[in-house]
Structures are given as C-alpha cells and as structure tokens.
Design a protein around this motif. Structure first.
Motif, mmCIF file in Angstrom:
data_model
loop_
_atom_site.group_PDB
_atom_site.id
_atom_site.type_symbol
_atom_site.label_atom_id
_atom_site.label_comp_id
_atom_site.label_asym_id
_atom_site.label_seq_id
_atom_site.Cartn_x
_atom_site.Cartn_y
_atom_site.Cartn_z
ATOM 1 N N ARG A 1 0.829 -1.209 0.000
ATOM 2 C CA ARG A 1 0.000 0.000 0.000
ATOM 3 C C ARG A 1 0.864 1.260 0.000
ATOM 4 O O ARG A 1 1.912 1.297 0.622
ATOM 5 C CB ARG A 1 -0.852 -0.053 1.271
ATOM 6 N N ARG A 2 0.393 2.287 -0.696
ATOM 7 C CA ARG A 2 1.036 3.596 -0.626
ATOM 8 C C ARG A 2 0.093 4.554 0.083
ATOM 9 O O ARG A 2 -1.125 4.345 0.062
ATOM 10 C CB ARG A 2 1.300 4.134 -2.042
ATOM 11 N N GLU A 3 0.644 5.581 0.656
ATOM 12 C CA GLU A 3 -0.215 6.533 1.368
ATOM 13 C C GLU A 3 -0.762 7.592 0.417
ATOM 14 O O GLU A 3 -1.645 8.358 0.782
ATOM 15 C CB GLU A 3 0.526 7.172 2.537
ATOM 16 N N ASP A 4 -0.236 7.643 -0.819
ATOM 17 C CA ASP A 4 -0.751 8.650 -1.761
ATOM 18 C C ASP A 4 -1.670 7.994 -2.801
ATOM 19 O O ASP A 4 -2.118 6.866 -2.602
ATOM 20 C CB ASP A 4 0.419 9.388 -2.430
ATOM 21 N N ALA B 1 -13.103 2.748 -1.032
ATOM 22 C CA ALA B 1 -12.052 3.699 -0.650
ATOM 23 C C ALA B 1 -10.692 3.045 -0.854
ATOM 24 O O ALA B 1 -10.225 2.283 -0.005
ATOM 25 C CB ALA B 1 -12.224 4.090 0.815
ATOM 26 N N ILE B 2 -10.070 3.310 -1.998
ATOM 27 C CA ILE B 2 -8.772 2.676 -2.260
ATOM 28 C C ILE B 2 -7.644 3.709 -2.220
ATOM 29 O O ILE B 2 -7.869 4.894 -2.465
ATOM 30 C CB ILE B 2 -8.753 1.904 -3.598
ATOM 31 N N SER B 3 -6.456 3.192 -1.930
ATOM 32 C CA SER B 3 -5.266 4.060 -1.927
ATOM 33 C C SER B 3 -4.374 3.642 -3.095
ATOM 34 O O SER B 3 -4.684 2.678 -3.798
ATOM 35 C CB SER B 3 -4.510 3.844 -0.618
ATOM 36 N N GLY B 4 -3.278 4.341 -3.271
ATOM 37 C CA GLY B 4 -2.316 3.916 -4.271
ATOM 38 C C GLY B 4 -1.587 2.664 -3.820
ATOM 39 O O GLY B 4 -1.736 2.232 -2.664
ATOM 40 N N LEU B 5 -0.827 2.071 -4.712
ATOM 41 C CA LEU B 5 -0.019 0.912 -4.320
ATOM 42 C C LEU B 5 1.141 0.710 -5.287
ATOM 43 O O LEU B 5 1.141 1.239 -6.399
ATOM 44 C CB LEU B 5 -0.863 -0.362 -4.219
ATOM 45 N N VAL C 1 -9.317 -10.129 -11.664
ATOM 46 C CA VAL C 1 -9.675 -10.581 -10.318
ATOM 47 C C VAL C 1 -8.473 -10.422 -9.374
ATOM 48 O O VAL C 1 -8.635 -9.998 -8.221
ATOM 49 C CB VAL C 1 -10.196 -12.040 -10.360
ATOM 50 N N ALA C 2 -7.269 -10.711 -9.872
ATOM 51 C CA ALA C 2 -6.086 -10.538 -9.017
ATOM 52 C C ALA C 2 -5.941 -9.077 -8.596
ATOM 53 O O ALA C 2 -5.587 -8.781 -7.452
ATOM 54 C CB ALA C 2 -4.827 -11.013 -9.749
ATOM 55 N N THR C 3 -6.256 -8.157 -9.508
ATOM 56 C CA THR C 3 -6.161 -6.728 -9.167
ATOM 57 C C THR C 3 -7.182 -6.347 -8.098
ATOM 58 O O THR C 3 -6.854 -5.707 -7.095
ATOM 59 C CB THR C 3 -6.406 -5.852 -10.421
ATOM 60 N N ALA C 4 -8.432 -6.753 -8.329
ATOM 61 C CA ALA C 4 -9.492 -6.384 -7.374
ATOM 62 C C ALA C 4 -9.196 -6.989 -5.998
ATOM 63 O O ALA C 4 -9.365 -6.342 -4.954
ATOM 64 C CB ALA C 4 -10.846 -6.864 -7.897
ATOM 65 N N PHE C 5 -8.724 -8.236 -6.014
ATOM 66 C CA PHE C 5 -8.434 -8.932 -4.755
ATOM 67 C C PHE C 5 -7.265 -8.256 -4.029
ATOM 68 O O PHE C 5 -7.251 -8.137 -2.806
ATOM 69 C CB PHE C 5 -8.123 -10.397 -5.082
ATOM 70 N N THR C 6 -6.291 -7.800 -4.805
ATOM 71 C CA THR C 6 -5.152 -7.077 -4.220
ATOM 72 C C THR C 6 -5.649 -5.828 -3.490
ATOM 73 O O THR C 6 -5.306 -5.592 -2.325
ATOM 74 C CB THR C 6 -4.152 -6.676 -5.332
ATOM 75 N N PHE C 7 -6.473 -5.028 -4.179
ATOM 76 C CA PHE C 7 -6.982 -3.809 -3.524
ATOM 77 C C PHE C 7 -7.804 -4.159 -2.285
ATOM 78 O O PHE C 7 -7.737 -3.482 -1.269
ATOM 79 C CB PHE C 7 -7.821 -2.985 -4.506
ATOM 80 N N GLU C 8 -8.588 -5.230 -2.373
ATOM 81 C CA GLU C 8 -9.387 -5.626 -1.208
ATOM 82 C C GLU C 8 -8.477 -5.872 -0.003
ATOM 83 O O GLU C 8 -8.736 -5.384 1.098
ATOM 84 C CB GLU C 8 -10.213 -6.886 -1.529
ATOM 85 N N LYS C 9 -7.406 -6.620 -0.239
ATOM 86 C CA LYS C 9 -6.530 -6.977 0.881
ATOM 87 C C LYS C 9 -5.705 -5.783 1.365
ATOM 88 O O LYS C 9 -5.589 -5.533 2.560
ATOM 89 C CB LYS C 9 -5.577 -8.121 0.469
#
Ligand code: GLA
Length: 389
Positions: A60-63, A109-113, A135-143
């Motif tokens: 995760r990134r804070e920006d 509510a997603i952040s950068g990564l 699906v891998a992208t969506a799952f990544t953001f979920e986690k």
C-alpha cells in the motif's frame, strides 16, 4: 515451482520498490468443462479454476499513485487514481486500470499501491488470463486497503472493467470462476441470477487435459459479437409469440421448431445450439453427481459437435485437436473450450492413456495443421486467494 515463482516475485518487488510486499495474491485462469456461449444468454456454465494463475505482490502507498511492474513484459506503468486512461501501448495494464477505475466508481475507498505482476496463464489461448488479471487486481486492492468486497460483486465489477474499459463484450463466466472456484470442484453457475453450486469432481485415475491449438483467436471479437446479436435476434422474434421471455434461457427446443418459419435459418441454428447446450450442462451435473463419467464425456462430445455445426465457432485446428482425442479409447470426452476460433480444447482422459494422448497430439497435430501444440494437464483449484509468503 510455485515457490520459485513467489521467490522471483518477491526479489523483483525488492529490486523495483525497496523492501517487502505486504501481500501476495493469486487468481486463476479457467477451463470451461461444458456450457459454451450460454453465459450471455442467461444460461448455465460449468467451469473449473485451474492451476495456472496471475500473481500480484503489492504494498500500500499513502498517496494516490499506482505503480505496476509486469515481470513478464518487463514494463512499468504509473498512474494516479484520479486520472485513469486506456493505454494503447502497454495493453496488459488496461485490465488493472479498468478494475481500479470501477473500484473507485463503486465508491470503494482505495489508496495507491506498488505492485509486481507475473502470470503463467497462457495469453490469448482462451484460458482467461484477462479475467485472472482483473480478479487478481481487485483482490489485491481488497486486501491492501482492508475492504470487504462480496465475491459475486467482485466478479461483476471485473466483468464491467472488461466490458466497459477494455472494450470486450464478454459474459460473467470467466471472472466468476476466477473469484469463486473451489479446489477439486467444478462450479455450476446460473448466469441469470448468479446462483451457483459447487459440484465435486471425483476424477480418480482421470485427468483434465487442455490442448492449446496454437491458433490465435483472430476473429474472436467480431464473431463473438455477431453470435450475441443472433441470439438477441432469436429472442426478439420469439417474443412476439411467447410474451414474457427475455433470453434464450426461457425457450425450449419445441418453441424454436414451432415458430421455425419466422426465424432466419442461421438464427435458428444458433438458438437451437444454445437451448440444447443448456440442457447438456444440467445433464452433465447429474452425470457427475452419479459418477457417470462416460455420460459426461458423451455430452462433452455433443457440445463440440453443436459448437462446430450449429453455433459455428470452431475452426479446423480445434476440430483436428478434438478428432485426435476422439480417436483414442482412453479419452472419455473432448471439446473446444472458450469462445472458439482457436485457443484450446479440453479432454477428460483416463490416466493410463495420458501419455498416448500426449504422443499422438505431438505427432499428429503438427502434421494436420502445421502448428505446434501445447498440452497442460490441469487440476481444479481454488479461486482468488492470498498466498503465504
Ligand atoms: C469467452 C467469454 C465468456 C463466454 C465464453 C464462451 O470466454 O469471456 O464470457 O461467453 O467466451 O462460452
């Protein structure tokens, strides 16, 4: 092998982004056992998630910056969450871009990564590498962002990304199985209401074999859209006689025969195929529950014949591959899988005959087509999940 892939992914993450990733996820490709071109007709499909996947290591990134590095293409892309555009150059990035876009549109509510991506689902072979990437992208953001996204919602969101961002008019099957597949099970999906049932696969002494024809699916987009249009046309005509129907799912074989005079010949063939394929899927599920693999194999063979002669989405290469499989006693059933016009076949094969099939495909198929086949012996795996580092 999976250990090596993870190691490479982590090493690459460290080299590109310094430090360790927070999480690694995987989302699988799929092979559809039966129920082809039924998903966009509100019908039934029976895919499995396979042991080939897209893996993403991320932090995760804070920006609001997203940086994605594709290990396989050796390319880095960077975009801000507020300015997601289609990339004509680095096409692979449009799947994660589309998903990111629609996650925000759905007000997650997603952040950068920062992320590194790698995959071993063959690309363009009809095994849904694109759905796996979505699906891998969506799952990544979920986690990474601590979200809780309903799995069916996630599949729908990924389908939307493919339809509206990437611009491919696919049905729901591929994203659904990549998210919701289950080890050692096929998934019966009712594409009308998205209810599903996990069907245990008792494949003792039997293998699921995917043969890639090596034929790139050139015509697939235009022909796919024209098949969809034929199906809609059939529904429109039949609606006049059968008020209340809304998809080929609502139609029976006798309806088509009864109003045959009103339906153009090609449309009639397409509709008949879809109606019969839906019946075959339900019969397949019964056969699998009764452990009647021979019956299941027959239904697979009939499905191929319907796709070849009625729906006309096969091609000489797919037919050649299926005919090689059909010629062996140890092959229980074989058919093209996916959209057609190239890509792969799927066969159910007695384990003792596996080597014979491999040898015969490797010797006969190139002679018949001039192309080099690839053979993957697949297992049914879980849908998207976190990989332990
Ligand atoms: C492609 C699409 C799926 C489905 C199949 C045909 O894989 O992405 O939605 O329509 O073709 O069954």
């Amino acid at each position: 092998m999976i250990g090596e892939r993870i190691e490479r992914l982590v090493d690459s993450f460290k080299a590109k982004f310094d430090g360790m990733p927070d999480v690694i996820v995987r989302a699988p490709g799929r092979v559809n056992l039966i129920g082809e071109h039924t998903d966009y007709n509100d019908g039934f499909v029976l895919p499995i998630a396979i042991d080939r996947d897209i893996m993403i290591a991320s932090r995760r990134r804070e920006d609001l910056t997203v940086r994605l590095y594709s290990l396989d293409y050796n390319q880095l892309v960077e975009f801000g969450l507020g300015e997601i555009k289609f990339d004509d150059d680095k096409k692979w990035s449009n799947y994660p871009r589309g998903v990111t876009y629609f996650l925000q549109e759905s007000e997650y509510a997603i952040s950068g990564l920062d992320a590194v991506i790698t995959g071993n689902v063959p690309i363009g072979a009809g095994l849904s590498s694109s759905a796996a990437m979505e699906v891998a992208t969506a799952f990544t953001f979920e986690k990474i962002c601590g979200l809780s996204i309903d799995p069916v919602e996630m599949a729908l969101l990924c389908q939307k990304a493919e339809n509206k961002f990437v611009g491919v008019n696919c049905g729901i099957m591929d994203q659904f199985i990549s998210r919701l597949g289950k080890k050692d099970h096929a998934l019966l999906l009712d594409c009308r209401n998205l209810e599903f049932e996990l069907v245990p696969l008792n494949l003792e002494n039997v293998k699921v074999v995917v043969c890639d024809t090596g034929k790139k699916r050139g015509l697939v987009d235009s022909e796919y859209n024209s098949r969809r249009a034929e199906c809609e046309r059939g529904v429109k005509i039949l609606e006049k006689f059968l008020p209340g129907i809304s998809a080929l799912r609502d139609i029976e074989i006798d309806d088509i025969r009864k109003y045959s005079n009103h339906i153009p010949e090609i449309t009639e063939k397409r509709c008949l195929y879809v109606v019969k394929e839906n019946i075959r899927v339900l019969e397949s599920v019964s056969a699998l529950k009764e452990n009647d693999l021979l019956k299941f194999g027959e239904l697979m063979n009939e499905s191929h014949i319907g796709l070849r002669d009625e729906y006309e989405v096969s091609c000489p290469e797919l037919d050649a591959m299926v005919e090689i499989a059909w010629s062996l006693d140890g092959v229980i059933g074989s058919r093209m899988t996916g959209a057609g016009f190239g890509g792969c076949t799927v066969s159910i094969v007695v384990e003792d005959c596996l080597q014979e099939l491999i040898d015969k495909v490797n010797s006969e198929y190139p002679k018949k087509t001039g192309l080099k086949p690839e053979i993957y012996v697949c297992t049914a795996e879980d849908g998207a999940k976190v990989v332990e580092i």
